[in-house]
Write a protein that holds these residues in place. Structure first.
Motif, PDB file in Angstrom:
ATOM      1  N   ILE A 195      28.023 -18.839 -21.537  1.00 30.83           N
ATOM      2  CA  ILE A 195      28.436 -17.590 -20.900  1.00 30.83           C
ATOM      3  C   ILE A 195      27.551 -16.396 -21.257  1.00 30.83           C
ATOM      4  O   ILE A 195      27.680 -15.320 -20.658  1.00 30.83           O
ATOM      5  N   GLY A 196      26.642 -16.573 -22.233  1.00 32.13           N
ATOM      6  CA  GLY A 196      25.880 -15.443 -22.736  1.00 32.13           C
ATOM      7  C   GLY A 196      25.128 -14.669 -21.672  1.00 32.13           C
ATOM      8  O   GLY A 196      25.194 -13.430 -21.615  1.00 32.13           O
ATOM      9  N   LYS A 197      24.400 -15.345 -20.828  1.00 35.08           N
ATOM     10  CA  LYS A 197      23.616 -14.668 -19.790  1.00 35.08           C
ATOM     11  C   LYS A 197      24.519 -13.914 -18.828  1.00 35.08           C
ATOM     12  O   LYS A 197      24.219 -12.777 -18.425  1.00 35.08           O
ATOM     13  N   HIS A 198      25.641 -14.532 -18.469  1.00 38.23           N
ATOM     14  CA  HIS A 198      26.595 -13.902 -17.560  1.00 38.23           C
ATOM     15  C   HIS A 198      27.119 -12.590 -18.140  1.00 38.23           C
ATOM     16  O   HIS A 198      27.188 -11.572 -17.437  1.00 38.23           O
ATOM     17  N   VAL A 199      27.467 -12.606 -19.415  1.00 36.58           N
ATOM     18  CA  VAL A 199      28.012 -11.410 -20.051  1.00 36.58           C
ATOM     19  C   VAL A 199      26.935 -10.348 -20.248  1.00 36.58           C
ATOM     20  O   VAL A 199      27.121  -9.180 -19.895  1.00 36.58           O
ATOM     21  N   ARG A 200      25.812 -10.755 -20.807  1.00 40.78           N
ATOM     22  CA  ARG A 200      24.764  -9.777 -21.152  1.00 40.78           C
ATOM     23  C   ARG A 200      24.104  -9.152 -19.925  1.00 40.78           C
ATOM     24  O   ARG A 200      23.565  -8.057 -20.002  1.00 40.78           O
ATOM     25  N   SER A 201      24.154  -9.838 -18.801  1.00 41.62           N
ATOM     26  CA  SER A 201      23.553  -9.308 -17.573  1.00 41.62           C
ATOM     27  C   SER A 201      24.445  -8.276 -16.894  1.00 41.62           C
ATOM     28  O   SER A 201      24.020  -7.619 -15.936  1.00 41.62           O
ATOM     29  N   GLY A 202      25.671  -8.163 -17.370  1.00 42.56           N
ATOM     30  CA  GLY A 202      26.612  -7.244 -16.754  1.00 42.56           C
ATOM     31  C   GLY A 202      27.314  -7.811 -15.536  1.00 42.56           C
ATOM     32  O   GLY A 202      27.949  -7.072 -14.777  1.00 42.56           O
ATOM     33  N   ALA A 203      27.243  -9.132 -15.360  1.00 41.23           N
ATOM     34  CA  ALA A 203      27.842  -9.767 -14.189  1.00 41.23           C
ATOM     35  C   ALA A 203      29.343  -9.994 -14.333  1.00 41.23           C
ATOM     36  O   ALA A 203      30.005 -10.383 -13.376  1.00 41.23           O
ATOM     37  N   GLY A 204      29.884  -9.766 -15.519  1.00 39.42           N
ATOM     38  CA  GLY A 204      31.306 -10.015 -15.752  1.00 39.42           C
ATOM     39  C   GLY A 204      32.168  -8.806 -15.484  1.00 39.42           C
ATOM     40  O   GLY A 204      31.836  -7.929 -14.678  1.00 39.42           O
ATOM     41  N   ASN A 205      33.281  -8.730 -16.179  1.00 39.33           N
ATOM     42  CA  ASN A 205      34.172  -7.584 -16.084  1.00 39.33           C
ATOM     43  C   ASN A 205      33.433  -6.326 -16.552  1.00 39.33           C
ATOM     44  O   ASN A 205      32.634  -6.389 -17.490  1.00 39.33           O
ATOM     45  N   ASP A 207      34.216  -4.131 -18.448  1.00 37.18           N
ATOM     46  CA  ASP A 207      34.443  -3.794 -19.851  1.00 37.18           C
ATOM     47  C   ASP A 207      33.401  -4.416 -20.773  1.00 37.18           C
ATOM     48  O   ASP A 207      33.346  -4.116 -21.973  1.00 37.18           O
ATOM     49  N   GLY A 208      32.548  -5.301 -20.233  1.00 33.10           N
ATOM     50  CA  GLY A 208      31.475  -5.892 -21.033  1.00 33.10           C
ATOM     51  C   GLY A 208      31.916  -7.015 -21.945  1.00 33.10           C
ATOM     52  O   GLY A 208      31.115  -7.516 -22.749  1.00 33.10           O
ATOM     53  N   MET A 209      33.154  -7.437 -21.829  1.00 35.91           N
ATOM     54  CA  MET A 209      33.682  -8.477 -22.701  1.00 35.91           C
ATOM     55  C   MET A 209      34.216  -9.667 -21.908  1.00 35.91           C
ATOM     56  O   MET A 209      33.911 -10.819 -22.224  1.00 35.91           O
ATOM     57  N   HIS A 210      35.027  -9.372 -20.906  1.00 40.97           N
ATOM     58  CA  HIS A 210      35.647 -10.434 -20.129  1.00 40.97           C
ATOM     59  C   HIS A 210      34.724 -10.867 -18.997  1.00 40.97           C
ATOM     60  O   HIS A 210      33.704 -10.243 -18.742  1.00 40.97           O
ATOM     61  N   TRP A 211      35.114 -11.950 -18.323  1.00 41.39           N
ATOM     62  CA  TRP A 211      34.201 -12.632 -17.412  1.00 41.39           C
ATOM     63  C   TRP A 211      34.553 -12.404 -15.953  1.00 41.39           C
ATOM     64  O   TRP A 211      35.690 -12.152 -15.590  1.00 41.39           O
ATOM     65  N   GLY A 212      33.535 -12.542 -15.109  1.00 45.54           N
ATOM     66  CA  GLY A 212      33.734 -12.579 -13.672  1.00 45.54           C
ATOM     67  C   GLY A 212      34.037 -14.004 -13.241  1.00 45.54           C
ATOM     68  O   GLY A 212      34.087 -14.926 -14.056  1.00 45.54           O
ATOM     69  N   TRP A 213      34.204 -14.195 -11.944  1.00 44.65           N
ATOM     70  CA  TRP A 213      34.554 -15.535 -11.466  1.00 44.65           C
ATOM     71  C   TRP A 213      33.455 -16.542 -11.747  1.00 44.65           C
ATOM     72  O   TRP A 213      33.730 -17.705 -12.048  1.00 44.65           O
ATOM     73  N   GLU A 214      32.208 -16.110 -11.656  1.00 44.27           N
ATOM     74  CA  GLU A 214      31.118 -17.023 -11.978  1.00 44.27           C
ATOM     75  C   GLU A 214      31.229 -17.513 -13.418  1.00 44.27           C
ATOM     76  O   GLU A 214      31.004 -18.689 -13.723  1.00 44.27           O
ATOM     77  N   GLY A 215      31.595 -16.597 -14.313  1.00 42.38           N
ATOM     78  CA  GLY A 215      31.754 -16.964 -15.712  1.00 42.38           C
ATOM     79  C   GLY A 215      32.878 -17.966 -15.917  1.00 42.38           C
ATOM     80  O   GLY A 215      32.727 -18.934 -16.674  1.00 42.38           O
ATOM     81  N   HIS A 216      33.999 -17.749 -15.254  1.00 39.96           N
ATOM     82  CA  HIS A 216      35.111 -18.701 -15.372  1.00 39.96           C
ATOM     83  C   HIS A 216      34.699 -20.072 -14.833  1.00 39.96           C
ATOM     84  O   HIS A 216      35.080 -21.108 -15.400  1.00 39.96           O
ATOM     85  N   GLU A 217      33.923 -20.083 -13.767  1.00 38.54           N
ATOM     86  CA  GLU A 217      33.452 -21.357 -13.217  1.00 38.54           C
ATOM     87  C   GLU A 217      32.536 -22.072 -14.207  1.00 38.54           C
ATOM     88  O   GLU A 217      32.634 -23.295 -14.393  1.00 38.54           O
TER      89      GLU A 217
END
Length: 237
Positions: A195-205, A207-217
């Motif tokens: 999940i690191g790239k997803h979070v660090r790229s700003g693609a998630g929530n 708030d910078g902590m929780h995930w977007g749908w791509e992250g959950h997938e």
């Protein structure tokens, strides 16, 4: 296949906020669906490994689920690594401040101070205690003679401005979790890798902590693969 997931808000937050535990796009439900089964989630805001232990030992609903569980998933440990300017008992106690106007004032002040104090704060739960509560949680299940496989996670990462982007406690916590898992024979999903790239790229929530749908997938798919690699012994009906 039936999963029992002990988690934190990473298990029920989507790109726009918290969702019901049975939302089909949350990672644990995607994982269960990929395995042809279902998932039960026990989780809460800010839950650490200690909260998972309290849930296992104090929640009768979880006791009722254990006999029907095929895989036990310890998806806690990430919140343990966050900087906490206040000791947990004081931070959690803010909700009990009365009257209401005073509680709102105190909470607003703490929210404003948190990013300023985060660089100097200790983690929410020391790594040794994270490992201890994971160990005790699994042992409590084994003491009841449940033999279902267990899997866990390496704590996740964040880029949260509310914590001033501070995550100095992550490395020690990850090492402690890996040490527990190695000794207990518990396979781990490496969340920072998944999940690191997803979070660090700003693609998630935002708030910078929780995930977007791509992250959950990503997490759901990876956890399903991990569980599939474990020799399963389905519980008795």
């Amino acid at each position: 296949m039936r999963l029992l997931v002990l988690g934190d808000s990473l298990s029920f937050f989507g790109p726009d906020g918290p969702l019901p535990a049975d939302h089909p796009r949350l990672w644990h439900n995607l994982c269960a669906a990929a395995l042809g089964g279902s998932a039960e989630l026990a989780a809460g805001f800010g839950w650490t490994a200690r909260d998972a232990w309290w849930a296992l030992t104090g929640d009768p609903r979880i006791w009722s689920l254990l006999p029907r569980t095929d895989v036990l998933v310890f998806a806690v440990g990430s919140m343990d690594t966050l900087p906490s300017p206040l000791p947990t008992y004081l931070r959690e106690g803010l909700r009990y401040v009365r009257p209401d106007w005073l509680r709102r004032w105190v909470r607003k002040g703490y929210t404003a101070a948190q990013p300023l104090l985060a660089p100097y704060a200790r983690v929410a739960l020391p790594p040794a205690l994270t490992a201890r509560y994971l160990r005790d949680s699994l042992q409590s299940v084994r003491n009841l003679e449940y033999t279902m496989p267990a899997v866990g996670i390496v704590p996740s990462v964040h880029r949260a401005p509310s914590y001033a982007f501070v995550h100095g406690g992550h490395a020690a916590a990850a090492a402690a979790v890996r040490g527990w898992a190695s000794g207990a024979g518990v396979p781990l999903l490496d969340l920072p890798t998944v999940i690191g790239k997803h979070v660090r790229s700003g693609a998630g929530n935002p708030d910078g902590m929780h995930w977007g749908w791509e992250g959950h997938e990503l997490v759901g798919k990876a956890m399903a693969a991990l569980i599939s690699s474990v020799a399963l012994s389905p519980s008795e009906e």
